[in-house]
Design a protein around this motif. Structure first.
Motif, mmCIF file in Angstrom:
data_model
loop_
_atom_site.group_PDB
_atom_site.id
_atom_site.type_symbol
_atom_site.label_atom_id
_atom_site.label_comp_id
_atom_site.label_asym_id
_atom_site.label_seq_id
_atom_site.Cartn_x
_atom_site.Cartn_y
_atom_site.Cartn_z
ATOM 1 N N GLU A 240 0.846 -1.194 0.000
ATOM 2 C CA GLU A 240 0.000 0.000 0.000
ATOM 3 C C GLU A 240 0.873 1.233 0.000
ATOM 4 O OE1 GLU A 240 -2.983 0.054 3.020
ATOM 5 O OE2 GLU A 240 -3.906 -1.841 2.388
ATOM 6 N N GLY A 241 0.400 2.263 -0.681
ATOM 7 C CA GLY A 241 1.139 3.513 -0.767
ATOM 8 C C GLY A 241 0.505 4.405 -1.811
ATOM 9 N N GLN A 242 1.296 5.282 -2.399
ATOM 10 C CA GLN A 242 0.771 6.199 -3.399
ATOM 11 C C GLN A 242 1.113 5.751 -4.813
ATOM 12 O OE1 GLN A 242 1.956 10.295 -2.648
ATOM 13 N NE2 GLN A 242 -0.108 10.705 -1.917
ATOM 14 N N ALA A 243 0.165 5.970 -5.708
ATOM 15 C CA ALA A 243 0.395 5.726 -7.134
ATOM 16 C C ALA A 243 0.526 7.060 -7.842
ATOM 17 C CB ALA A 243 -0.763 4.941 -7.737
ATOM 18 N N SER A 244 1.422 7.105 -8.824
ATOM 19 C CA SER A 244 1.535 8.257 -9.713
ATOM 20 C C SER A 244 1.367 7.727 -11.130
ATOM 21 C CB SER A 244 2.894 8.959 -9.521
ATOM 22 O OG SER A 244 3.955 8.013 -9.522
ATOM 23 N N TRP A 245 1.585 8.578 -12.132
ATOM 24 C CA TRP A 245 1.404 8.105 -13.511
ATOM 25 C C TRP A 245 2.406 8.778 -14.433
ATOM 26 C CZ3 TRP A 245 -0.027 11.612 -17.376
ATOM 27 C CH2 TRP A 245 -0.475 12.869 -16.928
ATOM 28 N N TYR A 246 2.635 8.165 -15.589
ATOM 29 C CA TYR A 246 3.504 8.792 -16.579
ATOM 30 C C TYR A 246 2.896 8.676 -17.966
ATOM 31 C CZ TYR A 246 5.940 4.119 -16.978
ATOM 32 O OH TYR A 246 6.290 2.806 -17.127
ATOM 33 N N GLY A 247 3.123 9.732 -18.762
ATOM 34 C CA GLY A 247 2.402 9.826 -20.017
ATOM 35 C C GLY A 247 3.227 10.241 -21.221
ATOM 36 N N LYS A 248 2.911 11.408 -21.778
ATOM 37 C CA LYS A 248 3.427 11.817 -23.082
ATOM 38 C C LYS A 248 4.949 11.917 -23.125
ATOM 39 C CE LYS A 248 2.916 15.412 -26.599
ATOM 40 N NZ LYS A 248 2.230 16.695 -26.968
ATOM 41 N N LYS A 249 5.573 12.362 -22.060
ATOM 42 C CA LYS A 249 7.022 12.544 -22.054
ATOM 43 C C LYS A 249 7.753 11.242 -22.379
ATOM 44 C CE LYS A 249 10.874 13.927 -19.081
ATOM 45 N NZ LYS A 249 11.283 14.505 -17.784
ATOM 46 N N PHE A 250 7.220 10.123 -21.906
ATOM 47 C CA PHE A 250 7.905 8.841 -22.044
ATOM 48 C C PHE A 250 7.320 7.973 -23.146
ATOM 49 C CE2 PHE A 250 8.231 10.471 -17.770
ATOM 50 C CZ PHE A 250 9.595 10.415 -17.530
ATOM 51 N N HIS A 251 6.225 8.435 -23.756
ATOM 52 C CA HIS A 251 5.547 7.669 -24.810
ATOM 53 C C HIS A 251 6.508 7.420 -25.980
ATOM 54 C CE1 HIS A 251 2.089 6.168 -27.005
ATOM 55 N NE2 HIS A 251 2.387 6.938 -28.021
ATOM 56 N N GLY A 252 6.654 6.153 -26.363
ATOM 57 C CA GLY A 252 7.532 5.809 -27.481
ATOM 58 C C GLY A 252 8.962 5.519 -27.092
ATOM 59 N N HIS A 253 9.311 5.695 -25.815
ATOM 60 C CA HIS A 253 10.673 5.422 -25.346
ATOM 61 C C HIS A 253 10.756 4.023 -24.733
ATOM 62 C CE1 HIS A 253 12.441 9.428 -25.989
ATOM 63 N NE2 HIS A 253 11.243 9.890 -25.688
ATOM 64 N N LEU A 254 11.968 3.535 -24.569
ATOM 65 C CA LEU A 254 12.177 2.197 -24.030
ATOM 66 C C LEU A 254 11.835 2.110 -22.547
ATOM 67 C CD1 LEU A 254 15.592 1.200 -25.655
ATOM 68 C CD2 LEU A 254 13.300 0.518 -26.379
ATOM 69 N N THR A 255 11.189 1.017 -22.175
ATOM 70 C CA THR A 255 11.004 0.700 -20.758
ATOM 71 C C THR A 255 12.237 -0.058 -20.267
ATOM 72 O OG1 THR A 255 9.898 -1.389 -21.267
ATOM 73 C CG2 THR A 255 8.496 0.569 -21.043
ATOM 74 N N SER A 256 12.231 -0.442 -19.018
ATOM 75 C CA SER A 256 13.417 -1.068 -18.426
ATOM 76 C C SER A 256 13.774 -2.410 -19.045
ATOM 77 C CB SER A 256 13.211 -1.241 -16.919
ATOM 78 O OG SER A 256 13.100 0.019 -16.290
ATOM 79 N N ASN A 257 12.813 -3.086 -19.643
ATOM 80 C CA ASN A 257 13.116 -4.383 -20.249
ATOM 81 C C ASN A 257 13.217 -4.315 -21.764
ATOM 82 O OD1 ASN A 257 10.392 -4.023 -20.790
ATOM 83 N ND2 ASN A 257 9.865 -6.170 -20.499
ATOM 84 N N GLY A 258 13.258 -3.101 -22.312
ATOM 85 C CA GLY A 258 13.474 -2.950 -23.743
ATOM 86 C C GLY A 258 12.216 -2.876 -24.582
#
Length: 260
Positions: free
Chosen positions: A82-100
């Motif tokens: 349990e804790g806080q959730a945040s979100w990520y959007g346009k800035k990272f759209h189309g870029h690689l995630t941690s697993n490629g």
């Protein structure tokens, strides 16, 4: 001669910081993360479907960031937090995630600091009771108190976009590895849903056109007078991701990946 077996883990390890919304980098075209300029409806985007997937080669090594050490949870069955959730959007759209994989803000995905990649997680917004299921394929968030970074689509479904953050409870949904006897038929398959329409002839024409342009299989599924165009099925998630990016480049921005 370069030892590719040694090079690959090093390269993949460098992706740990690639998708996390809490790790700013000059590689992004905008400084602050924002919602899309003309957001599409996410009502048609279904929750991620939990299924057995082998852990990725990238993003699953223990790591250190900003002086903090993080140990990947090897046995996540029964994990709750349990804790806080945040979100990520346009800035990272189309870029690689941690697993490629390629981050798609319209897919039902999320980032977590220590859960193995991929993992399936049920997220409950404790502020309003809404729930959804996401597939963890990234690392983050690295702000104190925050336990999960949701994709734009997942955050919108939980009404986190409006508030920015939310108090959540998360729970891992584990799926056992299929037995050897049924392994071939039980392996996960994915499809890309491109569009839906009440006009069957248009949908069938679109399916044929996309199949020819992208050199992939396509088919039409009809139910309740709604006809849907699908690409696939694919056995490999990375190939599915590639097809998704190609079809979006053709203008079908609301396309998304779902389990077959």
């Amino acid at each position: 001669m370069i030892n590719k077996q040694l090079l690959l883990p090093t390269l993949l390890a460098s992706l740990v910081l690639a998708g996390c919304s809490s790790s700013p980098s000059k590689r992004y075209s905008i400084d602050d993360d924002i919602a899309p300029d003309a957001p599409i409806s996410v009502d048609h985007i279904e929750d991620a479907t939990p299924q057995y997937e082998p852990y990725s080669l990238g993003g699953n090594s223990n790591y250190t960031l900003r002086g903090e050490s993080y140990t990947i949870i090897k046995e996540p069955k029964g994990f709750k937090q349990e804790g806080q959730a945040s979100w990520y959007g346009k800035k990272f759209h189309g870029h690689l995630t941690s697993n490629g994989e390629i981050y798609d803000m319209y897919s039902m995905t999320a980032a977590h600091k220590e859960l193995p990649i991929p993992s399936y997680v049920k997220v409950t917004n404790k502020d309003n009771g809404k729930t959804t299921v996401v597939r963890v394929n990234d690392r983050g968030p690295f702000h104190p108190g925050r336990i999960i970074d949701l994709s734009y689509a997942a955050a919108l479904k939980l009404d986190v976009i409006r508030t920015g953050t939310a108090n959540v409870a998360i729970e891992v949904i584990s799926v056992d590895r299929p037995t050897q006897t049924h392994k071939q038929e039980a392996l996960p398959k994915f499809v890309v849903q491109v569009a839906s329409s009440k006009h069957q002839d248009r949908v069938e024409t679109l399916a044929q056109d996309l199949s020819q342009k992208l050199s992939v299989k396509s088919y039409v599924n009809s139910a309740s007078d709604i006809h849907r165009v699908f690409l696939g099925p694919f056995n490999d998630y990375m190939l599915t991701q590639k097809a998704l990016e190609q079809v979006k480049e053709l203008g079908y921005t609301s396309a998304f990946i779902k389990s077959h």
